[in-house]
Design a protein around this motif. Structure first.
Motif, PDB file in Angstrom:
ATOM      1  N   THR A 152       0.832  -1.209   0.000  1.00 40.18           N
ATOM      2  CA  THR A 152       0.000   0.000   0.000  1.00 40.18           C
ATOM      3  C   THR A 152       0.863   1.253   0.000  1.00 40.18           C
ATOM      4  N   LYS A 205       0.794   4.013  -3.021  1.00 40.53           N
ATOM      5  CA  LYS A 205       0.324   5.359  -2.728  1.00 40.53           C
ATOM      6  C   LYS A 205       1.417   6.411  -2.899  1.00 40.53           C
ATOM      7  N   SER A 206       2.655   6.019  -2.751  1.00 40.56           N
ATOM      8  CA  SER A 206       3.743   6.992  -2.871  1.00 40.56           C
ATOM      9  C   SER A 206       4.211   7.188  -4.315  1.00 40.56           C
ATOM     10  N   SER A 240      -8.902  13.138  -3.851  1.00 40.61           N
ATOM     11  CA  SER A 240      -9.201  12.265  -2.720  1.00 40.61           C
ATOM     12  C   SER A 240     -10.266  12.839  -1.795  1.00 40.61           C
TER      13      SER A 240
END
Length: 362
Positions: free
Chosen positions: A64, A68-69, A102
């Motif tokens: 994850t 995400k990075s 987001s």
């Protein structure tokens, strides 16, 4: 069946056939490689977990974090430069997917922004495409005039050749630049340019996502944005020549059918009784050897015939349908001046008796 309906059904059948063929080809080309990559990744995952003694939960957390990075490697995506890049991908419907909102407010604004921006972008690129084609026509006429060609007008084939050449040069030049800045192979760069300018936008290859390019390379950012906008204008010129002609075929056929129907309706005249036909002859509603039209009889209307024939009965009515308006009358006598008229000498005959059960219908 109408020609428009046949064309629509043919397009539906051809499209689904094309989809089936594409699915079969992609299955044959990619499924084996996909399985091999899956096996290799699972082996690497097992090696890493044994080497560092990582539990399943920790490994999922690491996955994850890595996923995400990934977008942050290009710098801050939502500063003005990155936000402008994102807005460009929304308006042009490319939609790489490298950066997505987001927050609820960001997602809501994206939907509202796209509802207005996408039609605006389509109209703008279509207008630019028309201007490009017009400019190409002027250049082609000038070149043909300088070469002393007989036909100086720019044909559709000439415009297609010009637009195809511009599209090829745009993709080739953009691929060279992206290959240098991104470190891709030239073929991958051509692939990226094609996917971008056709607004497919898979997102597997996205420019400006390495080495904090959004913040440290403003000239590269400017080039990428100009490339997208200029390339889409060239693609719009191609669509204006090729695709829109087929898109508007149904509309043109519908308008043509409506115009023909209105013209036929305007030319159709239905008269009862004595009829002056389009060639100038006079039909007095006679049946037998005098009548040249197909008639139908009705009960209480009897026309007064100019000749004293017995072809009309008391229980008959003649109805004529003339499909053209009587514009040419050739059998009518010309109107003469009063001093040229030869009036009959002698007593004037009384007018004919009018019977109550007879009615002339014109």
């Amino acid at each position: 069946m109408k020609k428009q309906n046949v064309r629509t059904l043919s397009l539906i059948v051809c499209t689904f056939t094309y989809l089936l063929i594409g699915a079969a080809v992609f299955d044959a080309l990619e499924s084996k490689t996909e399985n091999q990559r899956k096996v290799v990744l699972q082996e690497i995952q097992a090696i890493v977990r044994r080497k560092y003694n990582i539990s399943d939960e920790d490994f999922r957390i690491m996955e994850t974090v890595v996923l995400k990075s990934e977008p942050h490697r290009a710098g801050q995506q939502w500063k003005f430069t990155g936000a402008f890049y994102y807005a460009t991908t929304v308006l042009t419907t490319i939609g790489y997917g490298h950066s997505t909102p987001s927050t609820i407010a960001g997602k809501l604004f994206t939907m509202c922004y796209a509802m207005i921006g996408i039609p605006l972008g389509l109209v703008m690129f279509q207008s630019i495409g028309e201007r490009v084609n017009r400019l190409s026509s002027v250049i082609i006429r000038s070149v043909k005039s300088s070469l002393h060609c007989r036909q100086t007008a720019a044909s559709e084939l000439d415009l297609i050749c010009v637009v195809t050449t511009l599209s090829s040069l745009t993709i080739a030049g953009g691929a060279a630049a992206f290959s240098r800045y991104e470190g891709w192979s030239y073929f991958d760069s051509v692939y990226y340019c094609f996917i971008t300018l056709t607004t497919i936008g898979f997102g597997d290859m996205v420019a400006l996502q390495k080495d904090n390019a959004l913040s440290k390379k403003p000239e590269y950012v400017m080039f990428a944005l100009i490339f997208i906008l200029f390339g889409l204008a060239i693609v719009a010129a191609s669509l204006n020549l090729l695709v829109l002609r087929f898109v508007t075929m149904n509309t043109e056929d519908e308008r043509r059918d409506e115009a023909q129907a209105m013209q036929a309706l305007a030319g159709a005249v239905r008269l009862e009784g004595d009829v002056i036909t389009a060639n100038g002859s006079i039909l007095s509603g006679q049946m037998g050897h005098h009548c040249t039209e197909t008639t139908s009889l009705d009960a209480d209307d009897t026309s007064v015939c100019s000749c004293h024939c017995g072809c009309f009965t008391s229980n008959s009515r003649h109805r004529f349908t003339v499909r053209r308006s009587p514009t040419q009358i050739r059998h009518l006598l010309p109107v003469l001046p009063m001093h040229e008229l030869h009036l009959p000498q002698g007593p004037i005959l009384p007018p004919p008796a009018i019977y109550p059960n007879h009615r002339a219908s014109i």
